[in-house]
Design a protein around this motif. Structure first.
Motif, PDB file in Angstrom:
ATOM      1  N   CYS A  34      49.966  43.657  43.149  1.00 12.49           N
ATOM      2  CA  CYS A  34      49.452  44.106  41.853  1.00 12.49           C
ATOM      3  C   CYS A  34      48.817  42.964  41.059  1.00 12.49           C
ATOM      4  O   CYS A  34      47.754  43.134  40.446  1.00 12.49           O
ATOM      5  CB  CYS A  34      50.575  44.758  41.054  1.00 12.49           C
ATOM      6  N   TRP A  35      49.447  41.810  41.067  1.00 11.17           N
ATOM      7  CA  TRP A  35      48.904  40.701  40.291  1.00 11.17           C
ATOM      8  C   TRP A  35      47.662  40.105  40.937  1.00 11.17           C
ATOM      9  O   TRP A  35      46.761  39.628  40.241  1.00 11.17           O
ATOM     10  CB  TRP A  35      49.972  39.652  40.043  1.00 11.17           C
ATOM     11  N   ARG A  36      47.572  40.122  42.249  1.00 10.30           N
ATOM     12  CA  ARG A  36      46.331  39.668  42.894  1.00 10.30           C
ATOM     13  C   ARG A  36      45.182  40.636  42.571  1.00 10.30           C
ATOM     14  O   ARG A  36      44.030  40.207  42.380  1.00 10.30           O
ATOM     15  CB  ARG A  36      46.529  39.518  44.395  1.00 10.30           C
ATOM     16  N   ARG A  37      45.486  41.911  42.488  1.00  6.45           N
ATOM     17  CA  ARG A  37      44.471  42.906  42.097  1.00  6.45           C
ATOM     18  C   ARG A  37      43.984  42.610  40.684  1.00  6.45           C
ATOM     19  O   ARG A  37      42.773  42.603  40.418  1.00  6.45           O
ATOM     20  CB  ARG A  37      45.087  44.301  42.188  1.00  6.45           C
ATOM     21  N   TRP A  38      44.930  42.343  39.779  1.00  9.09           N
ATOM     22  CA  TRP A  38      44.568  42.030  38.393  1.00  9.09           C
ATOM     23  C   TRP A  38      43.787  40.721  38.322  1.00  9.09           C
ATOM     24  O   TRP A  38      42.789  40.614  37.600  1.00  9.09           O
ATOM     25  CB  TRP A  38      45.836  41.952  37.541  1.00  9.09           C
ATOM     26  N   ALA A  39      44.228  39.719  39.076  1.00 10.47           N
ATOM     27  CA  ALA A  39      43.550  38.415  39.074  1.00 10.47           C
ATOM     28  C   ALA A  39      42.094  38.571  39.522  1.00 10.47           C
ATOM     29  O   ALA A  39      41.172  37.977  38.928  1.00 10.47           O
ATOM     30  CB  ALA A  39      44.289  37.442  39.987  1.00 10.47           C
ATOM     31  N   HIS A  42      39.737  39.765  36.915  1.00 13.27           N
ATOM     32  CA  HIS A  42      39.431  38.819  35.842  1.00 13.27           C
ATOM     33  C   HIS A  42      38.891  37.489  36.357  1.00 13.27           C
ATOM     34  O   HIS A  42      38.782  36.528  35.581  1.00 13.27           O
ATOM     35  CB  HIS A  42      40.686  38.603  34.989  1.00 13.27           C
ATOM     36  N   GLY A  43      38.554  37.448  37.657  1.00  9.83           N
ATOM     37  CA  GLY A  43      37.965  36.238  38.201  1.00  9.83           C
ATOM     38  C   GLY A  43      38.909  35.062  38.260  1.00  9.83           C
ATOM     39  O   GLY A  43      38.471  33.903  38.198  1.00  9.83           O
ATOM     40  N   ALA A  63      49.014  36.412  28.492  1.00 11.86           N
ATOM     41  CA  ALA A  63      48.731  35.499  27.385  1.00 11.86           C
ATOM     42  C   ALA A  63      48.698  34.048  27.858  1.00 11.86           C
ATOM     43  O   ALA A  63      47.929  33.229  27.335  1.00 11.86           O
ATOM     44  CB  ALA A  63      49.773  35.673  26.283  1.00 11.86           C
ATOM     45  N   VAL A  64      49.516  33.718  28.858  1.00  7.35           N
ATOM     46  CA  VAL A  64      49.496  32.375  29.434  1.00  7.35           C
ATOM     47  C   VAL A  64      48.196  32.155  30.204  1.00  7.35           C
ATOM     48  O   VAL A  64      47.559  31.099  30.097  1.00  7.35           O
ATOM     49  CB  VAL A  64      50.721  32.164  30.348  1.00  7.35           C
ATOM     50  N   LEU A  65      47.796  33.160  30.971  1.00  5.49           N
ATOM     51  CA  LEU A  65      46.634  33.017  31.850  1.00  5.49           C
ATOM     52  C   LEU A  65      45.300  33.168  31.113  1.00  5.49           C
ATOM     53  O   LEU A  65      44.306  32.548  31.506  1.00  5.49           O
ATOM     54  CB  LEU A  65      46.717  34.062  32.966  1.00  5.49           C
ATOM     55  N   LEU A  66      45.294  33.988  30.063  1.00  2.00           N
ATOM     56  CA  LEU A  66      44.068  34.219  29.287  1.00  2.00           C
ATOM     57  C   LEU A  66      44.387  33.999  27.811  1.00  2.00           C
ATOM     58  O   LEU A  66      44.448  34.946  27.016  1.00  2.00           O
ATOM     59  CB  LEU A  66      43.545  35.643  29.516  1.00  2.00           C
ATOM     60  N   PRO A  67      44.603  32.752  27.417  1.00  6.72           N
ATOM     61  CA  PRO A  67      45.125  32.473  26.076  1.00  6.72           C
ATOM     62  C   PRO A  67      44.209  32.890  24.930  1.00  6.72           C
ATOM     63  O   PRO A  67      44.683  33.071  23.800  1.00  6.72           O
ATOM     64  CB  PRO A  67      45.329  30.954  26.096  1.00  6.72           C
ATOM     65  N   ASP A  68      42.926  33.045  25.189  1.00  8.30           N
ATOM     66  CA  ASP A  68      42.002  33.405  24.106  1.00  8.30           C
ATOM     67  C   ASP A  68      41.760  34.907  23.996  1.00  8.30           C
ATOM     68  O   ASP A  68      41.005  35.353  23.122  1.00  8.30           O
ATOM     69  CB  ASP A  68      40.657  32.694  24.321  1.00  8.30           C
TER      70      ASP A  68
END
Length: 224
Positions: A34-39, A42-43, A63-68
């Motif tokens: 699931c997280w590889r699919r999400w990754a 989002h590139g 929030a850690v991975l896409l802080p902005d």
């Protein structure tokens, strides 16, 4: 106290607080899918994402991975992630020793403290044939994800014990940090946990025995 390879006992225990994923349930296969699919959406590099997902609520990981990125977008994405994970139970299995461990706790004070929501917790515990503890602190019950200690403190309070009387079982860096921040002793479970300086460490739950004592307390016997 650093983990050791020699047998250990943990005394004067009155309640146990149990993480789910990686501690009672091995869900690594579906988490990675699931997280590889999400990754990929989002590139992001899948390997880098997998390194930080364990133990946190989904929106906290995002929030850690896409802080902005706005918090509302993380919340919406987390809802999709929970739907993916709840419907995908392929490869979800008990951690070795989990069925016997939970059976030994049937009449003893214990609680589930997980970053999963209620639906995901039921799905994964059910897929493994594991009984749901009566006391459960799930994602809906807290305002902050691990490593914040809120979940473990709520679990202790609901069981009616002081933090110092409780022992946490965890596998992840953020989970172990949360248990220690709550003022509790922490048993690290599995290969991930050994690196994060829990109070004690076991390879899996087959290397643990819970001894119930006449005064209502417990002694934990851990073997390498």
């Amino acid at each position: 106290m650093a983990p050791t390879s020699t047998p250990q006992t943990i005394d004067a225990v009155k309640a146990l607080l149990l993480d789910m994923d990686g501690t009672l349930v091995n869900s690594d296969a579906v988490v990675e899918r699931c997280w590889r699919r999400w990754a990929a959406e989002h590139g992001l590099d899948g390997d880098s994402v997998i390194k930080v997902v364990h133990g946190r609520q989904g929106q906290a990981t995002m929030a850690v991975l896409l802080p902005d990125r706005p918090h509302e977008e993380n919340i919406a994405d987390n809802a999709r992630m929970l739907a993916w994970e709840t419907s995908d139970l392929t490869g979800v299995v008990p951690v070795p020793g989990a069925p016997a461990f939970l059976a030994s706790l049937a009449q003893l004070p214990h609680a589930l403290v997980t970053s999963a929501d209620k639906g995901l917790a039921r799905a994964r515990m059910g897929a493994c044939g594991l009984p749901m503890p009566r006391v459960r602190v799930t994602a809906e019950c807290v305002s902050a994800s691990k490593p914040d200690p809120e979940g473990f403190l709520k679990g202790a309070a609901e069981l009616g014990f002081a933090p110092a009387d409780c022992v946490v079982f965890e596998d992840s860096e953020v989970g172990i940090a949360a248990g220690l921040a709550a003022g509790m002793r922490v048993v690290g479970v599995g290969p991930r946990a050994a690196a994060y300086t829990p109070t004690a460490h076991v390879r899996d739950l087959e290397h643990l025995r819970v001894e119930a004592l006449p005064d209502g307390s417990m002694t934990l016997h851990l073997t390498p």
